[in-house]
Design an enzyme around this catalytic site. Sequence first.
Site, mmCIF file in Angstrom:
data_model
loop_
_atom_site.group_PDB
_atom_site.id
_atom_site.type_symbol
_atom_site.label_atom_id
_atom_site.label_comp_id
_atom_site.label_asym_id
_atom_site.label_seq_id
_atom_site.Cartn_x
_atom_site.Cartn_y
_atom_site.Cartn_z
ATOM 1 N N GLY A 1 0.759 -1.248 0.000
ATOM 2 C CA GLY A 1 0.000 0.000 0.000
ATOM 3 C C GLY A 1 0.782 1.287 0.000
ATOM 4 N N GLU B 1 3.994 -6.609 1.871
ATOM 5 C CA GLU B 1 3.566 -7.016 0.523
ATOM 6 C C GLU B 1 3.604 -5.820 -0.429
ATOM 7 O OE1 GLU B 1 -0.414 -8.477 1.105
ATOM 8 O OE2 GLU B 1 0.212 -10.178 2.316
ATOM 9 N N PRO B 2 4.752 -5.186 -0.604
ATOM 10 C CA PRO B 2 4.784 -4.000 -1.470
ATOM 11 C C PRO B 2 4.690 -4.376 -2.943
ATOM 12 C CG PRO B 2 7.011 -4.591 -0.844
ATOM 13 C CD PRO B 2 6.102 -5.543 -0.117
ATOM 14 N N GLY B 3 3.987 -3.563 -3.697
ATOM 15 C CA GLY B 3 3.926 -3.749 -5.146
ATOM 16 C C GLY B 3 4.353 -2.459 -5.818
ATOM 17 N N ARG B 4 3.414 -1.504 -5.816
ATOM 18 C CA ARG B 4 3.607 -0.245 -6.528
ATOM 19 C C ARG B 4 4.925 0.466 -6.191
ATOM 20 N NH1 ARG B 4 -1.081 2.760 -7.998
ATOM 21 N NH2 ARG B 4 -2.132 1.584 -6.373
ATOM 22 N N ARG C 1 -5.247 2.451 -16.204
ATOM 23 C CA ARG C 1 -5.341 3.265 -14.975
ATOM 24 C C ARG C 1 -5.972 4.645 -15.204
ATOM 25 N NH1 ARG C 1 -1.940 4.800 -12.050
ATOM 26 N NH2 ARG C 1 -2.902 4.230 -10.068
ATOM 27 N N TYR D 1 -9.390 4.861 -13.117
ATOM 28 C CA TYR D 1 -9.300 5.613 -11.848
ATOM 29 C C TYR D 1 -9.116 7.108 -12.075
ATOM 30 C CZ TYR D 1 -7.553 0.914 -10.558
ATOM 31 O OH TYR D 1 -7.355 -0.426 -10.400
ATOM 32 N N CYS E 1 -12.667 2.028 -29.219
ATOM 33 C CA CYS E 1 -13.962 2.666 -29.470
ATOM 34 C C CYS E 1 -14.728 2.889 -28.178
ATOM 35 C CB CYS E 1 -14.766 1.804 -30.426
ATOM 36 S SG CYS E 1 -13.886 1.657 -31.969
ATOM 37 N N GLU E 2 -14.213 3.758 -27.345
ATOM 38 C CA GLU E 2 -14.838 4.136 -26.079
ATOM 39 C C GLU E 2 -14.406 5.567 -25.800
ATOM 40 O OE1 GLU E 2 -16.170 2.118 -23.291
ATOM 41 O OE2 GLU E 2 -15.773 0.101 -24.039
#
Length: 415
Positions: free
Chosen positions: A239, A273-276, A312, A316, A342-343
């Site tokens: 986190g 548990e680091p990711g980012r 992302r 978000y 196509c959005e």
Amino acid sequence: MDSFEYKDGLLYCENIKITDLTNDIKTPFYVYSYNTLKNHFNVFDNSFKDINHITCFSVKSNSNLTILNIFKNLGSGFDIVSGGELYRTLKVNADPKKIVFSGVGKTPEEIEFALFSDILMFNVESYEELISINEIAKKLNKKAPISFRVNPDVDPKTHPYISTGLKQNKFGIDITKAVDLYKRAKSLEFIEIVGIDCHIGSQLTEVAPFIDAIKRVKNLIKDLNQIGINLKYFDIGGGLGVKYKDENPPSPQEYANAIKNEVKDLNLTMIFEPGRVIVANAGILVTKILYFKSNDFKNFVIVDAGMNDLIRPSLYQAYQEIIPVDKNNCNKIKADVVGPICESGDYLAKDREIEVKKEGYLAVRSAGAYGFTMSSNYNSRPRPSEILVKDDEYFIIRERESYQDLIAKEKIVEV
Ligand code: LLP
């Protein structure tokens, strides 16, 4: 520290010019810097070197096998959330005793696979899951090591989609019900209670919510000790946030110092548990400018990367910096940077001042986490390639998908 810098107006990753990559490789593609990955992992892990701990890199943020292998070689364990992620970590010969299995919806097959693989622990998220793990362990005649993921109900002050530790979120068990669940777990023959876990959200830019959560869990640990339940591990999830634009997240050392101060009297092995924080700023997405167009309201820069490659911004409204691969002869314009999908929601940036030129290339920064791993084949677009740069060499660590790959599992059934 990261390794994406300009020399003479040209963007480099370590000692490789991105223009050399665009000459050789079809865009869009991801580029990761080996030395940044290594440095970020070591800085994080070393901040905890004076306490017993295991850093379990969160595979969901970047699951490329070469990347996982790099972290394994640096001593990392892994935080997984699916059988597929377990399979990946085993493919790089990760130590199963450094693997923790999180997630609200583990299937019986996934539980069996993880038990069979002798992982360190299951972070259990419901009573029914506990019962299911006990039954599967019985079948395999093994004891399943578990911790409960408790929901400490603290506000991580992050985007609602990535906050997980509030009462209204689906994650974890209510902290006030935890003692009762631990008691029930203790009575199960094929369960071995080893720890406690919480993860309150992602992209946190303050230390305080982590400390609030730890304080609440510490009270619970005391209550458990009083009824004879003693733990070995305290997993506080991942986190820690990164700088995408104006954020000013705590450094790993600040984060570590605050946590160490709070847990020093516990005598438990801490799990992170680091990711980012490890991978986000070690990667970019490189895309080619296809066309320019304008109407009375706006300019659009149409590029060859879409929301299927990097979701992302669309999902978000996340801000990711966009810079030219070659600054020479660029013009500054204010525009929406949009993809070919196509959005209307398919964009990488809105109303952004950027430096562009005809047939130029752009780099979307901070794309090493939740970039490729969230990509899809929407609009039947092959997923991009991934490149690793180390010093003055580069390696293709995932080939761009082909049209054949797109249909590989399909059948034409005449009906
Ligand atoms: N552990 C658990 C149980 C998690 O659910 C997560 C992330 C992590 C660790 C790693 O968190 P990190 O250190 O990366 O913040 N797709 C979103 C982020 C979703 C995060 C989900 N869980 C995004 O692109 O911002």
